[in-house]
Design an enzyme around this catalytic site. Structure first.
Site, short mmCIF file in Angstrom:
data_model
loop_
_atom_site.label_atom_id
_atom_site.label_comp_id
_atom_site.label_asym_id
_atom_site.label_seq_id
_atom_site.Cartn_x
_atom_site.Cartn_y
_atom_site.Cartn_z
CB THR A 1 -0.92 0.01 1.25
OG1 THR A 1 -1.48 1.31 1.40
CG2 THR A 1 -0.15 -0.31 2.51
CE1 TYR B 1 -4.39 -2.81 4.49
CE2 TYR B 1 -3.83 -0.49 4.24
CZ TYR B 1 -4.06 -1.74 3.68
OH TYR B 1 -3.97 -1.89 2.33
#
Ligand code: UDP
Length: 325
Positions: free
Chosen positions: A117, A141
């Site tokens: 990400t 995350y």
């Protein structure tokens, strides 16, 4: 030989499975269906319901399907949820990935592609972001993703596994042939939400933050069509097969669009105003995230083919229309 796709019943994974099948690859999907949808898996792909972190199951699948490469999408992806339940995220994203990677090393699988990400970068990092910019993920995350990147780097140094981590920017849109798309009803992503508003399924779109240090005060992101993202994975797979070394790549177009620009783009497609409401900033949202995609373009010859907001919006709308119809 076949390709193991974990999370192949999810939004991006299901596009990947179609793309692999379209070019004649044999695919086996491993998905626990916690958020994935069985019906999104391309007919013709083998499907196994189970955990990506179930090492015994993975080893059996690798042997039975003669798996030569793994594309690992499975994981939890909701940032606020990760803040509330960090241990669940570390279990689901880090611990499960560790077991999967170990199963690959034991079985001699040589190629691994990982969904990472753009949120691994430090908030102060220079935009557009090159892969070398400082990393300082702020959510569990994002940390879980960076930890998995590090596991892969260390593992590829010590063992024969070569890995590519792809840092996704803002993925949107749906399969141009309408075979799959973003199907999570509670999805919070801007273009998905805008499509729901455009179809009258949600009364208005919240613009989260109008006081960012950006030209129109709203957040800027690098929205990339899911088909271009999936194409990057195919190139990574080809490169690994041809013997490429492990690497990390940003996958975004290198241009930013503000929330207001996206709203105008949606309005242009639907031909009428979109009901919006100006709301406070959402916790943890950085002002700007734009990719510098130079590395993937030069190393893998990645060439975006759908860098067009109207096309992204049209495909998202089309998919959304079919969803509750
Ligand atoms: N955003 C918004 N309204 C929404 C959803 C998102 O204004 O309903 C904004 C959000 O603040 C950010 C951008 O749109 O600036 C992209 O958010 P999204 O959730 O799509 O992706 P993220 O960048 O958070 O992964």
């Amino acid at each position: 030989m076949s390709i193991l796709v974990t999370g192949g019943a999810g939004y991006i994974g299901s596009h990947m499975v179609y793309a692999l099948q379209d070019r004649g690859e044999a695919v086996v999907v491993l998905d626990n269906l916690s958020t994935g949808v069985r019906g999104l898996v391309a007919p013709g792909a083998a499907f196994v319901e189970g955990e990506a972190g179930d090492a015994a199951l993975v080893r059996r699948l690798i042997a039975e399907h003669r798996v030569e490469a793994v594309i690992h999408f499975a994981g939890s992806i909701v940032v606020p949820e990760s803040v509330a339940q960090p241990l669940r995220y570390y279990a689901n994203n880090v611990v499960a990935s560790r077991a999967l990677i170990e199963a690959c090393v034991h079985a001699g699988v040589g190629a691994f592609i990982f969904s990472s990400t753009a949120t691994v970068y430090a908030v102060e990092a220079k935009q557009p972001l090159s892969e070398e910019e400082p990393k300082a993920p702020i959510s569990p995350y994002a940390r879980s993703k960076l930890m998995t990147e590090w596991m892969l780097e260390d593992t590829s140094r010590a063992h024969g596994l070569r890995a590519m981590s792809l840092r996704y920017f803002n993925v949107a849109g749906a399969d141009p042939q309408g075979r799959t798309g973003q199907s999570t009803p509670q999805a919070t992503h801007l273009i998905k939400r805008a499509a729901q508003v455009a179809l009258g399924r949600v009364p208005h779109l919240d613009i989260f933050g109008t006081d960012y240090p950006t030209p129109d005060g709203t957040g800027i992101r690098d929205y990339i069509h899911v088909s271009d993202l999936v194409a990057a994975h195919l190139l990574a797979l080809d490169a690994l097969r041809a013997g490429a070394e492990s690497a990390t790549y940003n996958v975004g177009y290198g241009r930013g669009l503000s929330v207001r620009e996206v709203v105008r783009g949606v309005e242009a497609v639907i031909g009428r105003p979109l009901p919006v409401r100006e709301s406070p900033r959402r916790a943890g949202d950085p002002p700007v995230l734009i990719s510098d995609p130079s590395r993937i373009k030069s190393a893998l010859n990645w060439q975006p083919r759908h860098d067009d907001l109207a096309e992204i919006v049209r495909s998202a709308l089309e998919w959304e229309r079919g969803l509750n119809a």
